[in-house]
Design an enzyme around this catalytic site. Structure first.
Site, short mmCIF file in Angstrom:
data_model
loop_
_atom_site.label_atom_id
_atom_site.label_comp_id
_atom_site.label_asym_id
_atom_site.label_seq_id
_atom_site.Cartn_x
_atom_site.Cartn_y
_atom_site.Cartn_z
N ARG A 39 0.82 -1.23 0.00
CA ARG A 39 0.00 0.00 0.00
C ARG A 39 0.84 1.27 0.00
O ARG A 39 0.54 2.22 0.73
CB ARG A 39 -0.94 0.04 1.22
CG ARG A 39 -2.12 -0.86 1.17
CD ARG A 39 -3.29 -0.19 0.41
NE ARG A 39 -4.32 -1.17 0.11
CZ ARG A 39 -5.39 -1.38 0.88
NH1 ARG A 39 -5.59 -0.66 1.95
NH2 ARG A 39 -6.25 -2.29 0.55
N ARG A 73 -3.93 6.54 1.03
CA ARG A 73 -4.45 7.78 1.64
C ARG A 73 -3.47 8.49 2.56
O ARG A 73 -3.67 9.65 2.90
CB ARG A 73 -5.73 7.46 2.42
CG ARG A 73 -6.92 7.27 1.51
CD ARG A 73 -8.06 6.62 2.25
NE ARG A 73 -7.67 5.28 2.69
CZ ARG A 73 -8.48 4.43 3.31
NH1 ARG A 73 -9.71 4.79 3.60
NH2 ARG A 73 -8.06 3.23 3.66
N ARG A 82 -7.78 11.71 -5.20
CA ARG A 82 -9.05 11.14 -4.71
C ARG A 82 -10.15 12.18 -4.51
O ARG A 82 -11.33 11.83 -4.45
CB ARG A 82 -8.80 10.39 -3.38
CG ARG A 82 -8.26 9.00 -3.56
CD ARG A 82 -9.34 8.01 -4.00
NE ARG A 82 -10.13 7.52 -2.88
CZ ARG A 82 -11.44 7.62 -2.78
NH1 ARG A 82 -12.13 8.22 -3.71
NH2 ARG A 82 -12.07 7.10 -1.73
N ASP A 87 -6.98 -2.70 -7.58
CA ASP A 87 -7.53 -3.28 -6.36
C ASP A 87 -7.80 -4.75 -6.56
O ASP A 87 -8.10 -5.21 -7.67
CB ASP A 87 -8.81 -2.57 -5.91
CG ASP A 87 -9.16 -2.94 -4.48
OD1 ASP A 87 -8.62 -2.31 -3.57
OD2 ASP A 87 -9.93 -3.91 -4.28
N TYR A 114 -14.33 -12.70 -0.39
CA TYR A 114 -15.04 -11.44 -0.69
C TYR A 114 -16.31 -11.69 -1.49
O TYR A 114 -17.34 -11.07 -1.26
CB TYR A 114 -14.14 -10.49 -1.48
CG TYR A 114 -13.24 -9.66 -0.60
CD1 TYR A 114 -13.77 -8.66 0.22
CD2 TYR A 114 -11.87 -9.88 -0.56
CE1 TYR A 114 -12.95 -7.91 1.04
CE2 TYR A 114 -11.04 -9.13 0.25
CZ TYR A 114 -11.59 -8.14 1.05
OH TYR A 114 -10.78 -7.40 1.86
#
Ligand code: CP3
Length: 390
Positions: free
Chosen positions: A68, A72, A81, A117, A193
């Site tokens: 990652r 963010r 974003r 992703d 998922y």
């Protein structure tokens, strides 16, 4: 220049280009491995530092990158974003490549992981999803029955070509300078998922299908592997040097369940990707009890979380594999002296053995100070094992 022949697989030099089988030029950077008298014992011309470490070949210093690393915690990413959703960034090669490149340049790491992703393959399989603020991913119609599994499509992996276009841009930017990592989810984690419909604490629905309708479970994993093979091939053809397979939630399985319900599909995917001519990193979290079995998939590199010391994890994996890890991501919030202590502990535990890639044990979290991530890169670059190479 001779390709690296590792157990019958030709890495890098034989990496697939647009036509399977077509040779493309080897990525190369000049690097010198020196002995204690600073005499050059090997000049590295084939493959970059990161790829070489994946193959357990000698390197001038330990390569470093972060799970990652684009996210963010980084101001530049937050700016992008403000104007685009996560999925928009993934689907626009211009944006995905920009985010990938900016993070890797800013940190000075040895590898760039493509911005994408894990869940992207769900959409072409017929499972639309969205990221809801504060909730993570939500799959609108989770897979719960045999019929749901049968309805999943496997013929549209080509829709994911936008990821390949982004890789091409990243590859054009970096050339030979650093390694480019493509990725996908592992069959178990992706299945979880699809079945849970999002993140999960106890994986009840997943395990219910696994134990209760094993035929559908196996069909589901087969379908996932089929799509992921094609997806990985697109990424390799576009310039990915290495593929990382994220089995992030495999630690929810005990050893017997991993063996009976997840191992075989992971192994098949690992082997299929290796046949494309690139090394594979296989990563999971809370995997201390699974490491030797994960290594049995044949993955070149096993990603370690931070719960065991690196040398203990590496022994479980076996020294015939490279390892990647394993700093606790929250150590990036610690005072500099604590951070440095932990970074050095990991590097000492690796003991200069070929095949260590420095990384975190899991992804960087929002709020992490960027300067601490940069400091870790400096520490890894400057580290010298006492008694070795002066
Ligand atoms: O720099 C990089 O690491 C590349 C980008 C990347 C993203 N997702 C972008 C992203 C990678 C490698 C992933 C993989 C991924 N996605 C995993 C496996 C890695 C792991 O952490 O084990 C998983 C489980 C996912 C699924 C996923 N995506 C979740 C659970 C979430 C929500 C989590 C959260 O913190 O909100 C995401 C969203 C996501 N994917 C973000 C990023 C940068 C953060 C959210 C955002 O920008 O809105």
């Amino acid at each position: 220049m001779a390709p690296v022949n590792d157990g019958g697989r030709f890495f890098c030099a034989a990496k697939l280009s647009s036509q399977p089988g077509e040779q493309r030029p080897l990525k190369s950077i000049h690097m010198e491995i020196v002995d204690n008298n600073a005499a050059v014992i090997e000049t590295i011309l084939d493959g970059n530092r990161f790829v070489r470490a994946c193959l357990r070949r000698p390197v001038d210093r330990t390569p470093v990158w972060f799970l990652r690393q684009a996210g963010r915690y980084m101001q530049e990413y937050r700016e992008v974003r403000k104007h685009h959703t996560l999925v928009e960034i993934c689907k626009q090669p211009e944006l995905a490549s920009e985010v990938t490149i900016t993070a890797a340049e800013k940190l000075g790491v040895d590898a760039a992981i493509i911005f994408a992703d894990l869940l992207l393959p769900l959409e072409p399989m017929g499972l639309p999803f969205e990221f809801q603020a504060g909730e993570g991913p939500v799959v609108h119609h989770p897979v719960r029955t045999a019929e749901d599994v049968r309805a999943l499509r496997t013929d549209r992996a080509g829709d994911l070509a936008y990821v390949a276009r982004a890789i091409e841009k990243v590859s054009a930017h970096f050339g030979d300078r650093l390694g480019i990592i493509g990725f996908c989810g592992a069959p178990y984690t992706l299945a979880s998922y699809m079945i849970e419909g999002g993140g999960s604490r106890n994986y009840i629905h997943t395990k219910q299908m696994m134990y209760g309708d094993t035929l559908s479970w196996r069909l589901l994993l087969d379908k996932i592997v089929k799509v992921l093979e094609e997806y990985c091939l697109l990424q390799v053809q576009a310039g990915a040097d290495v593929i990382q397979i994220f089995d992030s939630w495999v630690g929810s399985l005990g050893l017997a369940d991993y063996r009976d319900y997840a191992f075989e599909a992971s192994k098949r995917l690992v082997n299929a990707v290796q046949k494309m001519g690139v090394p594979v990193i296989y990563f999971g979290v809370e995997t201390a009890g699974l490491l030797s079995e994960m290594a049995a998939t044949g993955a070149d590199v096993i990603g370690l979380d931070w719960r065991e010391p690196l040398d203990v994890g590496w022994r479980s994996v076996g020294h015939g594999h490279a390892v990647q890890g394993n700093l606790d991501p929250i150590t990036l919030f610690a005072p500099p002296e604590v951070l440095e202590l932990r970074v050095k502990e990991i590097l000492r535990a690796a003991a200069g053995r070929p095949g260590h890639i420095f990384n975190l044990g899991h992804g960087i979290v929002p709020g992490t100070p960027v300067e601490n991530v940069q400091a870790v890169v400096r520490m890894v670059r400057e580290f010298r094992l006492e008694g070795a190479n002066g």
